[in-house]
Motif scaffolding. Sequence first.
Motif, short mmCIF file in Angstrom:
data_model
loop_
_atom_site.label_atom_id
_atom_site.label_comp_id
_atom_site.label_asym_id
_atom_site.label_seq_id
_atom_site.Cartn_x
_atom_site.Cartn_y
_atom_site.Cartn_z
N GLY A 1 0.85 -1.20 0.00
CA GLY A 1 0.00 0.00 0.00
C GLY A 1 0.88 1.24 0.00
O GLY A 1 2.06 1.16 0.33
N ARG A 2 0.27 2.36 -0.36
CA ARG A 2 1.03 3.62 -0.47
C ARG A 2 1.53 4.11 0.89
O ARG A 2 1.06 3.65 1.92
N ASN A 3 2.40 5.12 0.84
CA ASN A 3 2.86 5.76 2.08
C ASN A 3 1.66 6.30 2.85
O ASN A 3 0.77 6.91 2.25
N GLY A 4 1.68 6.07 4.16
CA GLY A 4 0.68 6.69 5.02
C GLY A 4 -0.66 5.96 5.11
O GLY A 4 -1.57 6.45 5.78
N VAL A 5 -0.78 4.78 4.49
CA VAL A 5 -2.08 4.08 4.55
C VAL A 5 -2.26 3.28 5.86
O VAL A 5 -3.33 2.77 6.14
N GLY A 6 -1.17 3.14 6.63
CA GLY A 6 -1.30 2.48 7.93
C GLY A 6 -0.54 1.17 8.09
O GLY A 6 -0.74 0.43 9.06
N LYS A 7 0.39 0.88 7.17
CA LYS A 7 1.10 -0.41 7.22
C LYS A 7 1.95 -0.56 8.48
O LYS A 7 1.90 -1.58 9.16
N SER A 8 2.75 0.49 8.78
CA SER A 8 3.61 0.41 9.98
C SER A 8 2.76 0.37 11.25
O SER A 8 3.10 -0.33 12.21
N THR A 9 1.65 1.11 11.24
CA THR A 9 0.74 1.10 12.39
C THR A 9 0.23 -0.32 12.64
O THR A 9 0.18 -0.79 13.78
N LEU A 10 -0.11 -0.99 11.57
CA LEU A 10 -0.61 -2.37 11.68
C LEU A 10 0.45 -3.29 12.30
O LEU A 10 0.17 -4.05 13.23
N ILE A 11 1.67 -3.18 11.77
CA ILE A 11 2.77 -4.03 12.27
C ILE A 11 3.04 -3.73 13.75
O ILE A 11 3.26 -4.64 14.55
N LYS A 12 3.00 -2.44 14.12
CA LYS A 12 3.26 -2.08 15.53
C LYS A 12 2.16 -2.61 16.44
O LYS A 12 2.42 -2.94 17.60
N ALA A 13 0.94 -2.69 15.93
CA ALA A 13 -0.14 -3.26 16.74
C ALA A 13 0.06 -4.77 16.91
O ALA A 13 -0.22 -5.33 17.97
N VAL A 14 0.59 -5.42 15.88
CA VAL A 14 0.81 -6.88 15.98
C VAL A 14 1.88 -7.19 17.03
O VAL A 14 1.71 -8.09 17.85
N ILE A 15 2.95 -6.39 17.06
CA ILE A 15 4.01 -6.66 18.06
C ILE A 15 3.61 -6.10 19.43
O ILE A 15 4.18 -6.49 20.45
N GLY A 16 2.63 -5.21 19.46
CA GLY A 16 2.12 -4.73 20.75
C GLY A 16 2.58 -3.33 21.15
O GLY A 16 2.31 -2.88 22.26
N LEU A 17 3.27 -2.64 20.24
CA LEU A 17 3.72 -1.27 20.56
C LEU A 17 2.56 -0.29 20.51
O LEU A 17 2.62 0.79 21.10
N LEU A 18 1.51 -0.65 19.78
CA LEU A 18 0.27 0.15 19.77
C LEU A 18 -0.87 -0.77 20.20
O LEU A 18 -0.87 -1.96 19.88
N LYS A 19 -1.83 -0.17 20.91
CA LYS A 19 -2.95 -0.98 21.41
C LYS A 19 -4.04 -1.12 20.36
O LYS A 19 -4.26 -0.20 19.57
N ALA A 20 -4.73 -2.26 20.41
CA ALA A 20 -5.90 -2.43 19.54
C ALA A 20 -7.07 -1.71 20.20
O ALA A 20 -7.30 -1.86 21.39
N LYS A 21 -7.77 -0.90 19.40
CA LYS A 21 -8.93 -0.20 19.94
C LYS A 21 -10.14 -1.15 19.92
O LYS A 21 -10.97 -1.15 20.81
N LYS A 22 -10.18 -1.96 18.87
CA LYS A 22 -11.23 -2.98 18.73
C LYS A 22 -10.60 -4.20 18.07
O LYS A 22 -9.55 -4.09 17.45
N GLY A 23 -11.29 -5.32 18.14
CA GLY A 23 -10.83 -6.52 17.45
C GLY A 23 -9.81 -7.31 18.26
O GLY A 23 -9.54 -6.98 19.42
N SER A 24 -9.24 -8.34 17.64
CA SER A 24 -8.33 -9.22 18.40
C SER A 24 -7.13 -9.67 17.57
O SER A 24 -7.16 -9.66 16.34
N ILE A 25 -6.09 -10.07 18.32
CA ILE A 25 -4.87 -10.61 17.71
C ILE A 25 -4.61 -11.96 18.37
O ILE A 25 -4.46 -12.03 19.60
N HIS A 26 -4.63 -13.02 17.57
CA HIS A 26 -4.30 -14.35 18.08
C HIS A 26 -2.96 -14.77 17.51
O HIS A 26 -2.75 -14.67 16.29
N PHE A 27 -2.07 -15.23 18.39
CA PHE A 27 -0.76 -15.70 17.96
C PHE A 27 -0.56 -17.11 18.51
O PHE A 27 -0.69 -17.32 19.72
#
Length: 229
Positions: free
Chosen positions: A34-60
């Motif tokens: 995806g293009r710059n600024g669409v949220g890719k890094s934000t997504l990755i940071k949420a997966v590793i836990g540096l950003l909190k999920a506001k809704k939804g879940s992460i199963h590992f």
Amino acid sequence: MLQLRELEVAYEESTVIRDISLKVKKGQVVCIMGRNGVGKSTLIKAVIGLLKAKKGSIHFQDKNVTKTSPDKRAKSGMGYVPQGRDIFPYLTVYENLLMGLEGRKNANKKIDNIIYEYFPVLREMKNRKGGDLSGGQQQQLAIARALVAEPDFLLLDEPAEGIQPNIVQAIQNVIIDLKKEGSTSMLLVEQNFDFAQTVGDYFYVVNKGTIVYEGESLIETEVSRYLSV
Ligand SMILES: Nc1ncnc2c1ncn2[C@@H]1O[C@H](COP(=O)(O)OP(=O)(O)OP(=O)(O)O)[C@@H](O)[C@H]1O
């Protein structure tokens, strides 16, 4: 291995990731594009836990880790190579690699030779300060440091960005080798179409924080409008 369900991530009031569901199966390399600024890094940071999920879940690995700390996620087998080669500039290459041992699950605290086979330049530069390496060498060091921890699952944020072609090729070869071995699954953010197509098994294209395309192949005519600047 990894499953995101209806994930939403926000910076205070500004929602960046909306309703993203995706899967990474064992041994797979999954690419997020995806293009710059669409949220890719934000997504990755949420997966590793540096950003909190506001809704939804992460199963590992079949456990719900949505509220687990980044530290515990790392200890449970997640490795993370952030965008922009986040190495320790004042430590030597070897000392940087030693930091990777912290994340290892087993008690063997030795850097495996395979790391230097993947990235021979790191053996040559073992005693140099991280900050004295070129950008491409620093990227190799950042990936090597993550691999030292022997992760089951690796998050890579734009490993080929701004790097000379021969180093991109070397990184590509390491990803292909790891894939053949089958023990490390990966979620890879990548804007380089050829790189993604060479290493990826499954692709998600993100636009404005949601998935607009997914599939086992990247069909250029369908995805190019979401990738071109
Ligand atoms: N710390 C922050 N606080 C507030 N907004 C942020 C923060 N970090 C990123 N953003 C915003 O979130 C949006 C998504 O950013 P993100 O870095 O996830 O995009 P990206 O797709 O990874 O882009 P790039 O390839 O340029 O890194 C952007 O609008 C960005 O300005």
